[in-house]
Design a protein around this motif. Structure first.
Motif, PDB file in Angstrom:
ATOM      1  N   ALA A 164     -19.605 -20.935 -15.710  1.00 44.51           N
ATOM      2  CA  ALA A 164     -20.130 -19.568 -15.581  1.00 44.51           C
ATOM      3  C   ALA A 164     -20.712 -19.102 -16.914  1.00 44.51           C
ATOM      4  O   ALA A 164     -21.781 -18.480 -16.955  1.00 44.51           O
ATOM      5  N   VAL A 165     -20.022 -19.417 -18.015  1.00 40.09           N
ATOM      6  CA  VAL A 165     -20.525 -19.011 -19.335  1.00 40.09           C
ATOM      7  C   VAL A 165     -21.823 -19.768 -19.649  1.00 40.09           C
ATOM      8  O   VAL A 165     -22.802 -19.185 -20.134  1.00 40.09           O
ATOM      9  N   LEU A 166     -21.828 -21.060 -19.348  1.00 44.84           N
ATOM     10  CA  LEU A 166     -23.020 -21.876 -19.611  1.00 44.84           C
ATOM     11  C   LEU A 166     -24.218 -21.318 -18.833  1.00 44.84           C
ATOM     12  O   LEU A 166     -25.318 -21.151 -19.376  1.00 44.84           O
ATOM     13  N   ASP A 167     -24.003 -20.997 -17.556  1.00 41.91           N
ATOM     14  CA  ASP A 167     -25.091 -20.456 -16.730  1.00 41.91           C
ATOM     15  C   ASP A 167     -25.595 -19.129 -17.302  1.00 41.91           C
ATOM     16  O   ASP A 167     -26.798 -18.886 -17.369  1.00 41.91           O
ATOM     17  N   LYS A 168     -24.636 -18.295 -17.733  1.00 43.32           N
ATOM     18  CA  LYS A 168     -25.010 -16.987 -18.271  1.00 43.32           C
ATOM     19  C   LYS A 168     -25.880 -17.165 -19.519  1.00 43.32           C
ATOM     20  O   LYS A 168     -26.921 -16.515 -19.674  1.00 43.32           O
ATOM     21  N   LEU A 169     -25.462 -18.069 -20.379  1.00 44.80           N
ATOM     22  CA  LEU A 169     -26.218 -18.316 -21.609  1.00 44.80           C
ATOM     23  C   LEU A 169     -27.624 -18.842 -21.277  1.00 44.80           C
ATOM     24  O   LEU A 169     -28.630 -18.390 -21.835  1.00 44.80           O
ATOM     25  N   MET A 170     -27.697 -19.766 -20.340  1.00 46.54           N
ATOM     26  CA  MET A 170     -28.994 -20.340 -19.973  1.00 46.54           C
ATOM     27  C   MET A 170     -29.915 -19.285 -19.362  1.00 46.54           C
ATOM     28  O   MET A 170     -31.122 -19.301 -19.593  1.00 46.54           O
ATOM     29  N   VAL A 171     -29.345 -18.379 -18.568  1.00 46.55           N
ATOM     30  CA  VAL A 171     -30.171 -17.317 -17.971  1.00 46.55           C
ATOM     31  C   VAL A 171     -30.763 -16.433 -19.070  1.00 46.55           C
ATOM     32  O   VAL A 171     -31.959 -16.123 -19.044  1.00 46.55           O
TER      33      VAL A 171
END
Ligand SMILES: [Zn+2]
Length: 360
Positions: A164-171
């Protein structure tokens, strides 16, 4: 069993809608007047997602762009009874708009193959890469991702909080870079300090890189650099350059999914390095993204330098093998150092969660 009804048919050669009659017999017979336009083997018919009240069908072969649109419920029921594999392998294809876009892409690709024959490969790779249909890029991404896992014996890290953190950062990074491609980012467990962008928006972060990065900005810089490669279709470009006309013709003629040419071509994506010019462009993209987010690109350079110094791992497959580091690159990143004007991209807690995505 026989059933007929008025339906719309797109033959995949152009985007013209044809009114046809469909007979469900030992094949699906598609006729316009007295002319048989196509016979679809029942086992190869697939149902696609579509609006309520309408059923859209395609052939199992993903490279085929032919589509059938049915609104008649009797015919839908007959197709449902006769075709045993309607629901198989349905993940990748979506709306008609997307279909048309794929079709447009295929036509552009066909035109490019002609140009290729006339003008040669490297020049055309640049022009062609952005026009390769999304579905084909997606397939290439899938095949290369599979090869990456096999070659490195590196499993995907599945911690949902870290993801979830990785996705948030990528977004955040993708938004700041105005990137329009869909992205799928995964962390994989391997000591190598690397990150990789494959076609179809597939980005891989190696856990060795998460270990080497000391701050969110260091990691974000690398990820933004990878997004730069996505934005410029660098991996597709490299694939086109290395695999040449065979692959392109395969795409156009439909002998594509699962073919050996794609497997060979995909493997060339995994450990070839990018050109100096491609690296420069990806760095410039990362600099723009970090600056827009109110952060500095310099920590990205710091991380690269740290990996260079502490490199006791094989050079092949390291970040520096794929993305050669030159003095110019470091100087460029450092020259764009700016005082930060926004809070860190991740909270301390999120940063720890992300670093632990592969189990610490
Ligand atoms: Zn790079």
């Amino acid at each position: 069993m026989s059933q007929q009804s008025q339906v719309d048919f797109f033959d995949g050669q152009d985007n013209r809608r044809r009114a046809v009659t469909v007979h469900v017999r030992d094949t699906l017979i598609i006729e316009a007047g007295d002319t048989v336009l196509a016979r679809w083997p029942l086992a190869d018919v697939r149902l696609m997602p579509s609006a309520d009240g309408m059923a859209r069908y395609r052939l199992a072969e993903l490279a085929s762009l032919a589509r059938l649109e049915v609104t008649d419920e009797w015919l839908m029921a007959a197709i449902r009874r006769a075709c045993p594999n309607l629901g198989r392998g349905n993940g990748a294809v979506a709306s008609r708009r997307q279909t048309l876009r794929i079709l447009g892409g295929a036509l552009a690709a066909a035109a490019s193959v002609l140009a290729l024959v006339l003008y040669g490969l490297p020049l055309i790779a640049d022009r062609l890469a952005p026009h390769i249909p999304p579905l084909i890029q997606h397939e290439i991404g899938e095949v290369s991702a599979k090869q990456l896992h096999e070659r490195l014996k590196a499993p995907t890290c599945t911690d949902p909080h870290g993801q979830a953190v990785l996705d948030k950062l990528m977004v955040s990074l993708a938004r700041a870079g105005h990137l329009t491609q869909p992205l799928r980012t995964r962390a994989i467990r391997t000591k190598l300090a690397n990150a990789l962008a494959l076609p179809g928006g597939r980005v891989f972060v190696f856990s060795g890189l998460l270990d080497a990065a000391q701050t969110p900005d260091e990691l974000a810089g690398v990820l933004a650099h990878e997004l730069g490669h996505e934005a410029h279709y660098d991996s597709m470009r490299r694939l086109v350059e290395s695999s040449g006309t065979g692959l392109l013709l395969g795409m156009i003629l439909g002998d594509f999914t699962g073919s050996t040419s794609i497997a060979a071509a995909a493997s060339s994506l995994i450990n070839a390095s990018y050109s100096r010019a491609a690296e420069q462009r990806a760095d410039d993209f990362a600099i723009a993204v970090m600056t827009r987010l109110g952060r500095s690109p310099k920590p990205f350079g710091t991380l690269l330098a740290r990996i260079t110094k502490g490199q006791d791992i094989p050079a092949a497959m390291s970040l520096l093998a794929d993305h050669p580091l030159t003095a110019d690159r470091l100087a460029n990143l450092t020259a764009h150092d700016t005082p930060t004007t926004a809070p860190p991209l991740l909270s301390t807690q999120d940063w720890l969660t992300l670093r632990g995505i592969c189990g610490g």
